[in-house]
Enzyme design. Structure first.
Site, PDB file in Angstrom:
ATOM      1  CG  MET A 122       8.408  -6.983   6.415  1.00  0.00           C
ATOM      2  SD  MET A 122       8.254  -5.431   7.351  1.00  0.00           S
ATOM      3  CE  MET A 122       8.116  -6.083   8.991  1.00  0.00           C
ATOM      4  CG  HIS A 179       9.691   1.602  12.092  1.00  0.00           C
ATOM      5  ND1 HIS A 179       9.899   0.236  11.952  1.00  0.00           N
ATOM      6  CD2 HIS A 179       9.373   1.809  13.391  1.00  0.00           C
ATOM      7  CE1 HIS A 179       9.718  -0.334  13.134  1.00  0.00           C
ATOM      8  NE2 HIS A 179       9.397   0.592  14.018  1.00  0.00           N
ATOM      9  CB  SER A 235      -0.966  -0.008   1.190  1.00  0.00           C
ATOM     10  OG  SER A 235      -0.283   0.147   2.403  1.00  0.00           O
TER      11      SER A 235
HETATM   12  C1  GAR Z   1       3.876  -0.645   6.832  1.00  0.00           C
HETATM   13  O1  GAR Z   1       3.042  -0.379   7.922  1.00  0.00           O
HETATM   14  C2  GAR Z   1       5.323  -0.320   7.172  1.00  0.00           C
HETATM   15  O2  GAR Z   1       5.442   0.770   8.030  1.00  0.00           O
HETATM   16  C3  GAR Z   1       5.768  -1.589   7.822  1.00  0.00           C
HETATM   17  O3  GAR Z   1       5.187  -2.609   7.060  1.00  0.00           O
HETATM   18  C4  GAR Z   1       3.935  -2.137   6.520  1.00  0.00           C
HETATM   19  C5  GAR Z   1       3.911  -2.418   5.031  1.00  0.00           C
HETATM   20  O4  GAR Z   1       2.668  -2.145   4.479  1.00  0.00           O
HETATM   21  N1  GAR Z   1       7.189  -1.688   7.837  1.00  0.00           N
HETATM   22  C6  GAR Z   1       7.894  -2.135   8.873  1.00  0.00           C
HETATM   23  O5  GAR Z   1       7.393  -2.568   9.892  1.00  0.00           O
HETATM   24  C7  GAR Z   1       9.397  -2.096   8.674  1.00  0.00           C
HETATM   25  N2  GAR Z   1      10.088  -2.248   9.912  1.00  0.00           N
HETATM   26  P1  GAR Z   1       2.470  -2.068   2.906  1.00  0.00           P
HETATM   27  O6  GAR Z   1       3.065  -3.357   2.313  1.00  0.00           O
HETATM   28  O7  GAR Z   1       0.981  -2.020   2.733  1.00  0.00           O
HETATM   29  O8  GAR Z   1       3.148  -0.839   2.394  1.00  0.00           O
END
Ligand code: GAR
Length: 199
Positions: A95, A114, A16
């Site tokens: 990740m 983050h 997203s």
């Molecule tokens: C997001 O909330 C981002 O902040 C988090 O993963 C999610 C990805 O969402 N990232 C971490 O926790 C990194 N340490 P998305 O795939 O919908 O963009």
């Protein structure tokens, strides 16, 4: 002076944040081009979404590790970023811990989002950590990536309230709404040379 950013986006999940950046480009708000999208999971939604926009979407070879990549796989990632002429690497829900091959190929040129107000709640599922700690304010941070985990220089933050009755899902959804505004906003500043970043 305006720079057209050449971005390479890395993500492990649904993508997203990638969509919010791509939509900001398509609307003409952000002067940038996403040159390639890569994932460490061949089934990740981010690749599907990238293909939907007609962007190059590449799955990296499967890793034996959970929290990092083998050096040779990270080197393959770097080769691919260079091949696509990427200047800035955008971690959008990526990740794994970034290691030397990528850090050395893109010094001060890797941005991560983050889901907490760093330095609070580094690591996994930061929104759950915030709920468990009982804080009344949560949020998200865009920062430069260095060899530490969630430790590089902070470029911008957005806070959101923690509401009574919040679940992990409702809080993460509120944080994500803020992320979708913050990441493009920081990239706009970067393209306008309004961020102080060492070179
Ligand atoms: C997001 O909330 C981002 O902040 C988090 O993963 C999610 C990805 O969402 N990232 C971490 O926790 C990194 N340490 P998305 O795939 O919908 O963009």
């Amino acid at each position: 002076m305006m720079t057209k950013l050449k971005l390479g986006v890395l993500g492990s999940g649904k993508g997203s944040n990638f969509v919010s950046i791509q939509e900001s480009i398509l609307k003409g708000d952000l002067s940038a081009e996403i040159k390639v999208v890569m994932s460490d999971h061949s089934e990740a939604g981010i690749l599907e979404r990238a293909r939907g926009y007609g962007l190059p979407a590449i799955a990296l070879p499967k890793s034996q590790f959970k929290t990092k990549l083998e050096p040779e796989i990270e080197m393959e990632m770097v080769r691919c970023l260079k091949e696509h002429q990427v200047d800035w690497v955008i971690l959008a829900g990526y990740m794994r811990v970034v290691k030397k091959p990528l850090l050395e190929a893109y010094p001060h040129r890797i941005l991560n989002i983050h889901p907490s107000l760093l330095p609070a709640f580094k690591g996994l599922e930061a929104w759950k950590q915030a709920l468990a700690a009982g804080v009344t304010e949560a949020g998200c941070t865009v920062h430069l990536v260095n060899e530490g985990v969630d430790e590089g220089e902070i470029l911008g933050q957005q806070s959101v309230p923690v509401e009574i009755g919040d679940t992990a899902e409702s809080l993460h959804a509120r944080i994500q709404k803020a992320e979708h505004l913050l990441f493009p906003e920081i990239l706009v500043k970067l393209s306008k040379n309004n961020l102080r970043i060492n070179s």
